[in-house]
Design a protein around this motif. Sequence first.
Motif, PDB file in Angstrom:
ATOM      1  N   GLN A   1      41.013  56.579  28.140  1.00 46.10           N
ATOM      2  CA  GLN A   1      39.731  55.709  27.031  1.00 46.10           C
ATOM      3  C   GLN A   1      40.028  54.851  26.196  1.00 46.10           C
ATOM      4  O   GLN A   1      39.506  53.758  26.157  1.00 46.10           O
ATOM      5  N   VAL A   2      41.159  55.473  25.310  1.00 41.90           N
ATOM      6  CA  VAL A   2      41.593  54.490  24.223  1.00 41.90           C
ATOM      7  C   VAL A   2      42.436  53.272  24.732  1.00 41.90           C
ATOM      8  O   VAL A   2      41.996  51.993  24.086  1.00 41.90           O
ATOM      9  N   THR A   3      42.683  53.304  25.814  1.00 47.08           N
ATOM     10  CA  THR A   3      43.533  52.091  26.303  1.00 47.08           C
ATOM     11  C   THR A   3      42.677  51.101  26.670  1.00 47.08           C
ATOM     12  O   THR A   3      42.824  50.044  26.593  1.00 47.08           O
ATOM     13  N   LEU A   4      41.688  51.707  27.730  1.00 47.04           N
ATOM     14  CA  LEU A   4      40.672  51.037  28.063  1.00 47.04           C
ATOM     15  C   LEU A   4      39.727  50.251  27.219  1.00 47.04           C
ATOM     16  O   LEU A   4      39.234  48.928  27.458  1.00 47.04           O
ATOM     17  N   SER A   5      39.424  50.776  26.174  1.00 50.42           N
ATOM     18  CA  SER A   5      38.536  50.638  25.037  1.00 50.42           C
ATOM     19  C   SER A   5      39.226  49.256  24.349  1.00 50.42           C
ATOM     20  O   SER A   5      38.678  48.399  23.877  1.00 50.42           O
ATOM     21  N   ALA A   6      40.722  49.502  24.221  1.00 48.91           N
ATOM     22  CA  ALA A   6      41.561  48.543  23.327  1.00 48.91           C
ATOM     23  C   ALA A   6      41.318  47.298  24.224  1.00 48.91           C
ATOM     24  O   ALA A   6      41.612  46.016  23.738  1.00 48.91           O
ATOM     25  N   ALA A   7      41.121  47.331  25.291  1.00 53.58           N
ATOM     26  CA  ALA A   7      41.409  46.232  26.507  1.00 53.58           C
ATOM     27  C   ALA A   7      39.925  45.542  26.392  1.00 53.58           C
ATOM     28  O   ALA A   7      39.735  44.449  27.019  1.00 53.58           O
ATOM     29  N   GLY A   8      39.063  46.156  25.506  1.00 54.39           N
ATOM     30  CA  GLY A   8      37.648  45.437  25.476  1.00 54.39           C
ATOM     31  C   GLY A   8      36.711  46.067  26.640  1.00 54.39           C
ATOM     32  O   GLY A   8      35.406  45.458  26.658  1.00 54.39           O
ATOM     33  N   LEU A   9      37.042  46.951  27.104  1.00 57.05           N
ATOM     34  CA  LEU A   9      36.095  47.500  28.126  1.00 57.05           C
ATOM     35  C   LEU A   9      35.417  48.882  27.703  1.00 57.05           C
ATOM     36  O   LEU A   9      35.941  49.703  26.716  1.00 57.05           O
ATOM     37  N   GLU A  10      34.309  48.959  27.960  1.00 54.64           N
ATOM     38  CA  GLU A  10      33.225  50.192  27.640  1.00 54.64           C
ATOM     39  C   GLU A  10      33.670  51.221  28.653  1.00 54.64           C
ATOM     40  O   GLU A  10      33.832  51.178  29.696  1.00 54.64           O
ATOM     41  N   ALA A  11      34.312  52.657  27.809  1.00 56.92           N
ATOM     42  CA  ALA A  11      34.912  53.562  28.612  1.00 56.92           C
ATOM     43  C   ALA A  11      34.541  54.751  28.078  1.00 56.92           C
ATOM     44  O   ALA A  11      34.112  55.215  27.045  1.00 56.92           O
ATOM     45  N   LEU A  12      34.020  55.649  29.131  1.00 54.07           N
ATOM     46  CA  LEU A  12      33.589  56.984  28.606  1.00 54.07           C
ATOM     47  C   LEU A  12      34.111  58.024  29.409  1.00 54.07           C
ATOM     48  O   LEU A  12      34.297  57.823  30.633  1.00 54.07           O
ATOM     49  N   HIS A  13      34.406  59.153  28.685  1.00 51.62           N
ATOM     50  CA  HIS A  13      35.124  60.327  29.177  1.00 51.62           C
ATOM     51  C   HIS A  13      34.103  61.352  29.536  1.00 51.62           C
ATOM     52  O   HIS A  13      33.259  61.705  28.813  1.00 51.62           O
ATOM     53  N   VAL A  14      34.135  61.751  30.819  1.00 51.15           N
ATOM     54  CA  VAL A  14      33.046  62.693  31.380  1.00 51.15           C
ATOM     55  C   VAL A  14      33.971  63.674  32.137  1.00 51.15           C
ATOM     56  O   VAL A  14      35.107  63.396  32.515  1.00 51.15           O
ATOM     57  N   HIS A  15      33.342  64.813  32.461  1.00 50.97           N
ATOM     58  CA  HIS A  15      33.946  65.869  33.486  1.00 50.97           C
ATOM     59  C   HIS A  15      32.802  66.574  34.249  1.00 50.97           C
ATOM     60  O   HIS A  15      31.843  66.276  34.009  1.00 50.97           O
ATOM     61  N   GLY A  16      33.608  67.143  35.341  1.00 53.55           N
ATOM     62  CA  GLY A  16      32.893  67.676  36.194  1.00 53.55           C
ATOM     63  C   GLY A  16      33.241  68.994  36.690  1.00 53.55           C
ATOM     64  O   GLY A  16      34.678  69.277  36.597  1.00 53.55           O
ATOM     65  N   PRO A  17      32.820  69.824  37.688  1.00 59.73           N
ATOM     66  CA  PRO A  17      31.416  69.599  37.841  1.00 59.73           C
ATOM     67  C   PRO A  17      30.508  70.432  36.858  1.00 59.73           C
ATOM     68  O   PRO A  17      30.914  71.130  36.224  1.00 59.73           O
ATOM     69  N   VAL A  18      29.088  70.003  36.717  1.00 62.91           N
ATOM     70  CA  VAL A  18      28.380  70.267  35.878  1.00 62.91           C
ATOM     71  C   VAL A  18      26.817  70.711  36.608  1.00 62.91           C
ATOM     72  O   VAL A  18      27.028  70.241  37.549  1.00 62.91           O
ATOM     73  N   ALA A  19      26.179  71.416  35.964  1.00 68.13           N
ATOM     74  CA  ALA A  19      24.924  71.995  36.817  1.00 68.13           C
ATOM     75  C   ALA A  19      23.921  70.831  36.897  1.00 68.13           C
ATOM     76  O   ALA A  19      23.930  69.643  36.258  1.00 68.13           O
ATOM     77  N   GLY A  20      22.976  71.002  37.779  1.00 67.33           N
ATOM     78  CA  GLY A  20      21.977  70.023  38.246  1.00 67.33           C
ATOM     79  C   GLY A  20      20.692  69.999  37.138  1.00 67.33           C
ATOM     80  O   GLY A  20      21.098  70.634  35.960  1.00 67.33           O
TER      81      GLY A  20
END
Length: 308
Positions: free
Chosen positions: A284-303
């Motif tokens: 996420q840090v690397t992609l953000s430094a390249a000017g991209l919006e980057a979001l850290h998510v995880h799964g699975p989660v409930a509906g």
Amino acid sequence: MSEAVVTDRVHVRAPGKLNLFFEVGGVQEDGYHDVASAYQAVSLYENVWASPSDDFTATISGTVDVEGVPADDRNLAVRAARMVAQRIGHRGGVHLDIVKNVPVAGGMGGGSADAAAALVACDALWGAELGTAELHKLAARLGADVPFALMGGTAIGTGRGDQLSPALAQGRFDWVVVPSSEGLSTPEVYAHLDTLRAEHGISVSGRAPDVDTGVLHALRAGDPAALAEQIRNDLQAAALSLRPELRAALELGERSGALAGLVSGSGPTLAFLTGDPESALELQVTLSAAGLEALHVHGPVAGARVIG
């Protein structure tokens, strides 16, 4: 049922999704494609508050660009609310306050999550107690991804993607998603896939799409590295052809620590699978430094679930 309102405001949260595997069959007579998908609900949520009203109305806001998201009957959530009212004979309306965090037209099922949240919220607001099976029937009438937004977790979808069976997934899978400021039309991506297949003489007729057993084994083992060897999206070539600038970001993520990367659904959101939360943060840090919006998510989660 009684017309009495159980409460005067209901808050429901529903997750966005990633397609870990997406195989697309040939176009059918009705213009749709049969698919086989492995869905995973991830920790990027839509929030819907439902309040009593004389009519069916909605306000749209969020952390993502919501310009162009309709607030009338073109909105799946408004249609979902009307569907519940019709099903139970409710004579009033509802106001939906929709707060979006899932990228719009990004291939992560944000609109479908809104619809699932509206179904659950109206069911609770009006004391309908329709039950899971009935809500899933209504969800299937709204769109292929709505039943999964209700279910959550990890599931295999066949047919139009709405024939769901839960899939066992151990542990946690960490992803970095890179949304795009400009969405992609799902029908346009499917049509372009058909064009590309015709141009290259690729025939997919003769067998129904199916999820590879390696995907199921990797999920059951809770093994991100094994899953990385199996993830695939038949719509990716079409999405990248329509939006070639996505390829550079996809390649950057893959060479910057991701186990694998792919276009999410019909795109243009990109999803990168990582080995653990720490690796996801580094990517996420690397992609953000390249000017991209980057979001850290995880799964699975409930509906879709009532909050509070």
